[in-house]
Design a protein around this motif. Structure first.
Motif: not given
Length: 308
Positions: A82, A194, A197-198, A201, A279, A282-283
């Motif tokens: 990320t 946010t 959540n990254h 990954l 992913q 996240l977005w």
């Protein structure tokens, strides 16, 4: 690609609107609650806050690169990196990246000093705390972002919610207001969601290089439940703000913006969770945060115009 485009990518500028929204919310609170607004103070505040945000992300990338965390994520089939990729891919050398990183801190500090002479001690208090949290998130000897005890999540609520909302209000008015704590919670919690959540990954490669996040400490399943809990807290904070009349009651309509994200969570059963779905989560979390913030700003403006 021109230099500006390179800078946007290297700094991960797509996250900066999260900070800008907080500054606008605090500035509008000063205008709506106190009828105080200075455009040039607002612009200096925006520049300094966004520069501080960029510094926090770039210093994070710099130390994750030096620790091997980003390189491990790039080389693993079980992770999606990320970071900006400008160090791991060699687009920028480490020296260039470092110079730009510290330049962002310099801009933030220059804005803070200017605002201190205009508005007072509160700028140094919030600015100093913010810089401390940004710098020592990953930088030794503290590296509290690697503690795995929720310290980074708490710092995100402060740095991307409480501090910018309170600070942008303070520089306009010269004082604080207890209502700012409530006003800052929705964006603070959604931004924390946010950034939390990254970690899904690349949590396995984080564990390999000794990067202790909550996802590393708890594992994917328990951490996913905590992610749901953060979303619930964020939604409840909107309702709390409306009940306390920090935002107008009709502003609860912003909760509708969370429906796609809520549906995403319900679809992510244990058997369906993988790197690709995380992913997407996240977005979608980022998009929901931006939509929430923008709608709250609209509600603040409407309340000013109609006087409620």
């Amino acid at each position: 690609m021109n230099k500006w485009q390179e800078f946007r990518q290297a700094s991960r500028m797509h996250f900066v609107p999260l900070m800008a929204i907080c500054v606008i919310q605090g500035t509008l609170a000063a205008w709506v609650w106190n009828e105080q607004f200075s455009l040039w103070i607002a612009l200096v505040t925006m520049i300094g806050s966004c520069a501080a945000h960029i510094f926090s992300m770039m210093i994070n990338d710099l130390w994750d690169y030096r620790s091997g965390a980003d390189q491990a994520a790039y080389e693993s089939d079980e992770a999606i990196s990320t970071d900006s990729g400008y160090l791991t891919s060699g687009k920028w050398d480490e020296r260039t990246f470092e110079l730009v990183t510290w330049a962002m801190l310099g801009i933030a500090l220059a804005c803070a000093v200017l605002l201190y002479f205009v508005s007072g001690w509160g700028v140094l208090l919030l600015g100093g705390l913010g810089c401390f949290l940004a710098l020592f998130y990953v930088v030794p000897p503290i590296r509290y972002g690697y503690a795995g005890k929720g310290t980074s999540e708490f710092a995100h609520v402060l740095s991307f919610g409480v501090f910018p909302v309170m600070g942008s209000y303070y520089v306009q008015t010269g004082h604080f207001d207890i209502r700012l704590w409530l006003l800052s919670l929705p964006m603070g919690l959604l931004t924390t969601l946010t950034f939390f959540n990254h970690h899904f990954l690349h949590w396995k490669t984080d564990r390999q290089v000794g990067k202790r996040t909550l996802v590393v400490m708890w594992g994917e399943r328990k951490s996913f439940r905590f992610s749901v809990f953060l979303l619930i807290l964020a939604l409840l904070s909107i309702a709390l703000c409306a009940v306390a009349r920090v935002i107008p009651v009709y502003a609860v309509i912003v909760l509708l913006a969370a429906l796609p994200l809520c549906r995403m969570y319900t679809k992510m059963k244990p058997s369906h969770r993988n790197l690709q779905t995380h992913q997407q989560l996240l977005w979608l979390s980022l998009r929901t945060s931006l939509q929430f913030g923008a709608l709250i700003i609209v509600a603040q403006l409407v309340s000013r115009w109609i006087g409620t």
